[in-house]
Design an enzyme around this catalytic site. Structure first.
Site, PDB file in Angstrom:
ATOM      1  CB  VAL A  44       2.968   9.885  -4.335  1.00  0.00           C
ATOM      2  CG1 VAL A  44       1.805   9.448  -4.726  1.00  0.00           C
ATOM      3  CG2 VAL A  44       2.450  11.495  -4.716  1.00  0.00           C
ATOM      4  CB  CYS A  45       5.782   5.878  -2.888  1.00  0.00           C
ATOM      5  SG  CYS A  45       6.392   6.007  -4.514  1.00  0.00           S
ATOM      6  CB  THR A  46       6.108   8.103   1.987  1.00  0.00           C
ATOM      7  OG1 THR A  46       6.642   7.899   1.645  1.00  0.00           O
ATOM      8  CG2 THR A  46       5.455   7.357   2.925  1.00  0.00           C
ATOM      9  CD  GLU A  48       1.178   4.708  -4.724  1.00  0.00           C
ATOM     10  OE1 GLU A  48      -0.572   5.049  -5.243  1.00  0.00           O
ATOM     11  OE2 GLU A  48       1.569   4.330  -4.697  1.00  0.00           O
ATOM     12  CG  LEU A  49       4.211   1.953   0.220  1.00  0.00           C
ATOM     13  CD1 LEU A  49       6.020   1.708  -0.311  1.00  0.00           C
ATOM     14  CD2 LEU A  49       4.755   0.209  -0.100  1.00  0.00           C
TER      15      LEU A  49
END
Ligand code: BEZ
Length: 211
Positions: A44-46, A48-49
């Site tokens: 998920v972080c990937t 978002e970034l």
């Protein structure tokens, strides 16, 4: 106690993918968005970034500096950056803070021990040019954020800091806004020359005044 709206944003010095960041120097006279990620090399972080990198021009238009944080080291972040580009097509174009000792995470209350002892939740802080906290949102690790909503709030904050108006439900840039109830009808006629319509004495709409 958790940081609240109107509190001074704690200043800090931290290492990032773009070198040492002194928060207040980095922000200068701009608005800021500081957002945390639970962990490097997570799906998920990937996404978002990559999304924030894609929207960087939109933040620039709003005179807003973005700043990510993940609890892993900058060395780890530097390894992840290539994956973010592969997965999303976006090169990271803003700093990502490394916070292995949780110094910044603790300062901003980004670790919620009842959710997880060591990982940050997905916190968002909007910081005004006066270095005060203007918005806080907390998402669980399992839910990716909607950064269009962050841009929408920035539009509202920047508008309402200059005019005696507020923005109604689901408002987006260009739509009618609400005149502050404290303003009399007579004063409203002067302050809002485009006119207004009264739905209730306390609910009066006027075209967005800065357009
Ligand atoms: C993710 O970014 O996918 C993630 C990170 C930590 C916990 C759960 C999901």
């Amino acid at each position: 106690m958790a940081l609240q709206l109107g509190d001074a944003a704690p200043d800090f010095t931290a290492e990032s993918t773009e070198g040492t960041i002194h928060l207040y120097d980095y922000l200068g006279d701009s608005w800021g968005v500081l957002f945390s990620h639970p962990k490097d090399f997570t799906p998920v972080c990937t996404t978002e970034l990559g999304e924030v990198a894609k929207l960087k021009g939109e933040f620039d238009k709003r005179n807003t500096k973005v700043l990510g944080l993940s609890v892993d080291s900058v060395e780890s972040h530097n390894g992840w950056v290539g994956d973010i580009k592969d997965a999303t097509g976006q090169a990271l174009n803003y700093p990502l803070i490394g916070d292995p000792d949780h110094e910044v995470s603790n300062l901003y209350g980004m670790i919620h021990p009842n959710a997880n002892n060591t990982l940050t939740v997905r916190s968002v802080f909007i910081i005004g040019p006066d270095k005060k906290i203007k918005l806080t949102i907390t998402y669980p690790a399992s839910t990716g954020r909607n950064f269009q909503e962050i841009l929408r709030v920035l539009d509202s904050l920047q508008l309402t800091s200059g005019y005696q108006v507020s923005t109604p439900v689901n408002w987006t840039e260009g739509e009618d806004v609400i005149i502050a109830p404290a303003i009399s009808d007579d004063d409203a006629k002067e302050k809002f020359p485009k006119g207004f319509r009264t739905v209730k004495p306390y609910l009066r709409y006027t075209p967005q005044p800065n357009r």
